[in-house]
Design an enzyme around this catalytic site. Structure first.
Site, PDB file in Angstrom:
ATOM      1  CB  SER A 150      -0.869   0.005   1.263  1.00  0.00           C
ATOM      2  OG  SER A 150      -1.418   1.289   1.494  1.00  0.00           O
ATOM      3  CE1 TYR A 163      -3.986  -1.848   4.987  1.00  0.00           C
ATOM      4  CE2 TYR A 163      -2.858   0.250   4.659  1.00  0.00           C
ATOM      5  CZ  TYR A 163      -3.545  -0.832   4.148  1.00  0.00           C
ATOM      6  OH  TYR A 163      -3.783  -0.920   2.795  1.00  0.00           O
TER       7      TYR A 163
HETATM    8  P1  NAD Z   1     -11.508  -5.593  -0.203  1.00  0.00           P
HETATM    9  O1  NAD Z   1     -11.878  -5.497   1.218  1.00  0.00           O
HETATM   10  O2  NAD Z   1     -12.556  -5.479  -1.254  1.00  0.00           O
HETATM   11  O3  NAD Z   1     -10.709  -6.949  -0.481  1.00  0.00           O
HETATM   12  C1  NAD Z   1     -10.015  -7.640   0.498  1.00  0.00           C
HETATM   13  C2  NAD Z   1     -10.163  -9.119   0.209  1.00  0.00           C
HETATM   14  O4  NAD Z   1      -9.383  -9.846   1.166  1.00  0.00           O
HETATM   15  C3  NAD Z   1     -11.593  -9.630   0.348  1.00  0.00           C
HETATM   16  O5  NAD Z   1     -11.833 -10.529  -0.723  1.00  0.00           O
HETATM   17  C4  NAD Z   1     -11.604 -10.381   1.673  1.00  0.00           C
HETATM   18  O6  NAD Z   1     -12.554 -11.413   1.693  1.00  0.00           O
HETATM   19  C5  NAD Z   1     -10.178 -10.910   1.687  1.00  0.00           C
HETATM   20  N1  NAD Z   1      -9.674 -11.272   3.010  1.00  0.00           N
HETATM   21  C6  NAD Z   1      -9.669 -10.541   4.166  1.00  0.00           C
HETATM   22  N2  NAD Z   1      -9.135 -11.253   5.180  1.00  0.00           N
HETATM   23  C7  NAD Z   1      -8.772 -12.456   4.648  1.00  0.00           C
HETATM   24  C8  NAD Z   1      -8.170 -13.638   5.181  1.00  0.00           C
HETATM   25  N3  NAD Z   1      -7.828 -13.738   6.477  1.00  0.00           N
HETATM   26  N4  NAD Z   1      -7.943 -14.683   4.350  1.00  0.00           N
HETATM   27  C9  NAD Z   1      -8.292 -14.613   3.033  1.00  0.00           C
HETATM   28  N5  NAD Z   1      -8.881 -13.540   2.484  1.00  0.00           N
HETATM   29  C10 NAD Z   1      -9.110 -12.477   3.286  1.00  0.00           C
HETATM   30  O7  NAD Z   1     -10.429  -4.463  -0.434  1.00  0.00           O
HETATM   31  P2  NAD Z   1      -9.367  -4.131  -1.559  1.00  0.00           P
HETATM   32  O8  NAD Z   1      -9.163  -2.696  -1.439  1.00  0.00           O
HETATM   33  O9  NAD Z   1      -9.680  -4.728  -2.860  1.00  0.00           O
HETATM   34  O10 NAD Z   1      -8.085  -4.816  -0.895  1.00  0.00           O
HETATM   35  C11 NAD Z   1      -7.165  -5.618  -1.596  1.00  0.00           C
HETATM   36  C12 NAD Z   1      -5.779  -5.306  -1.089  1.00  0.00           C
HETATM   37  O11 NAD Z   1      -5.426  -3.981  -1.484  1.00  0.00           O
HETATM   38  C13 NAD Z   1      -5.628  -5.344   0.433  1.00  0.00           C
HETATM   39  O12 NAD Z   1      -4.416  -6.012   0.764  1.00  0.00           O
HETATM   40  C14 NAD Z   1      -5.555  -3.865   0.815  1.00  0.00           C
HETATM   41  O13 NAD Z   1      -4.825  -3.644   1.989  1.00  0.00           O
HETATM   42  C15 NAD Z   1      -4.836  -3.300  -0.404  1.00  0.00           C
HETATM   43  N6  NAD Z   1      -4.988  -1.862  -0.611  1.00  0.00           N
HETATM   44  C16 NAD Z   1      -6.222  -1.314  -0.858  1.00  0.00           C
HETATM   45  C17 NAD Z   1      -6.329   0.066  -1.072  1.00  0.00           C
HETATM   46  C18 NAD Z   1      -7.685   0.699  -1.345  1.00  0.00           C
HETATM   47  O14 NAD Z   1      -7.763   1.932  -1.463  1.00  0.00           O
HETATM   48  N7  NAD Z   1      -8.758  -0.055  -1.484  1.00  0.00           N
HETATM   49  C19 NAD Z   1      -5.201   0.873  -1.025  1.00  0.00           C
HETATM   50  C20 NAD Z   1      -3.974   0.280  -0.769  1.00  0.00           C
HETATM   51  C21 NAD Z   1      -3.864  -1.095  -0.577  1.00  0.00           C
END
Ligand code: NAD
Length: 260
Positions: A150, A163
């Protein structure tokens, strides 16, 4: 017409929604067979598989909590049993500092359970995934891994200690894996998404504070938040042969946010 990833197999953790869902769809669009893995959002994972199949691709859902070694080992075994190999792994499952699933709290107020849970999923989860994925890739003498960090790893904000630490830890973990895999045809990189639209994180944040999206856009030189497709295309490129000389790389996909 031949596709980029014909005959290849991709595994996407956190494929039930957001960035993971769209990346799983793009892997399939490029010809890969896809394992969609997630923990509790089984409906979302199955929906992703349905969407891929409807578009003519091949995919299967596997339930896996990435913080549990036995689940992760079984997930990789299921992938190999179903499709015979594992070429690409997108270790993307994570929980975010969204004020709901992970509260925004300063270090002095951060409960130990929140610290442990965040590190267990976001950092240990990726360690466990790579442990079993690399075992299979070593047998094949081929594989590409992309982890999801991130912008918080390079530009930490207060209140997100667990985080930020988990996502910063992924930078060292990725580089270590890249060094260990290099002689065996395994490449490992990490993407650092900026704030991304159509994800649960942004929905929660904007739900709690409708003005925050505009504030975020003002912090981004390209003046927009990411779309999941922006992250997915970077992941696909890193997995492709076009990036065959790139390993141990930390790639922000953030509209320039971490450039200043
Ligand atoms: P999201 O919440 O839609 O997706 C997260 C996914 O991880 C979901 O499918 C959830 O079911 C799964 N998950 C959570 N805990 C889990 C576990 N213990 N085992 C298996 N699966 C698990 O959000 P997203 O934004 O698509 O997140 C994807 C990645 O991107 C994450 O690692 C998040 O930290 C990172 N991220 C997101 C953003 C943003 O702005 N959305 C920014 C930077 C980084």
């Amino acid at each position: 017409m031949a596709k980029k990833f014909d005959g290849r197999v991709a595994l996407v953790t956190g494929g039930a929604s957001g960035i993971g869902r769209v990346t799983a769809q793009v892997f399939a669009r490029e010809g890969a067979k896809v394992i969609v893995a997630t923990d509790s959002n089984i409906k979302g994972g199955e929906e992703t598989v349905k969407m891929i199949k409807k578009a003519g691709g091949e995919a299967a859902f596997v339930r896996c909590d990435v913080s549990k070694a036995s689940d992760v080992e079984a997930m990789v075994a299921e992938c190999v049993s179903l499709y015979g190999r594992l070429d690409y792994a997108f270790n993307n499952a994570g929980i975010g500092p969204d004020g709901k699933r992970v509260p925004v709290v300063n270090i002095v107020d951060c409960p130990e359970e929140i610290w442990d849970r965040t590190i267990d999923i976001n950092l240990k989860g990726v360690f466990l995934c790579m442990k079993y994925e690399m075992k299979q890739m070593l047998k094949q003498k081929y594989g590409v891994i992309v982890n999801t960090s991130s912008v918080g790893a390079l530009k930490p904000v207060p209140g997100f200690c667990a985080y930020n630490a988990s996502k910063s830890g992924l930078l060292g973990l990725t580089k270590t894996a890249a060094l260990e895999g290099a002689a065996s045809g395994i490449r490992v990189n990490t993407v650092l998404p900026g704030p991304t639209d159509r994800t649960l994180l942004l929905e929660y944040l904007t739900g709690a504070n409708p003005g925050i999206k505009q504030e975020m856009m003002n912090m981004i030189p390209l003046k927009r938040v990411a779309q999941p497709e922006d992250i997915a295309e970077a992941v696909i490129w890193l997995c492709s042969d076009a990036a065959s000389f790139i390993t141990g790389h930390v790639m922000p996909v953030d509209g320039g946010m971490t450039s200043s």
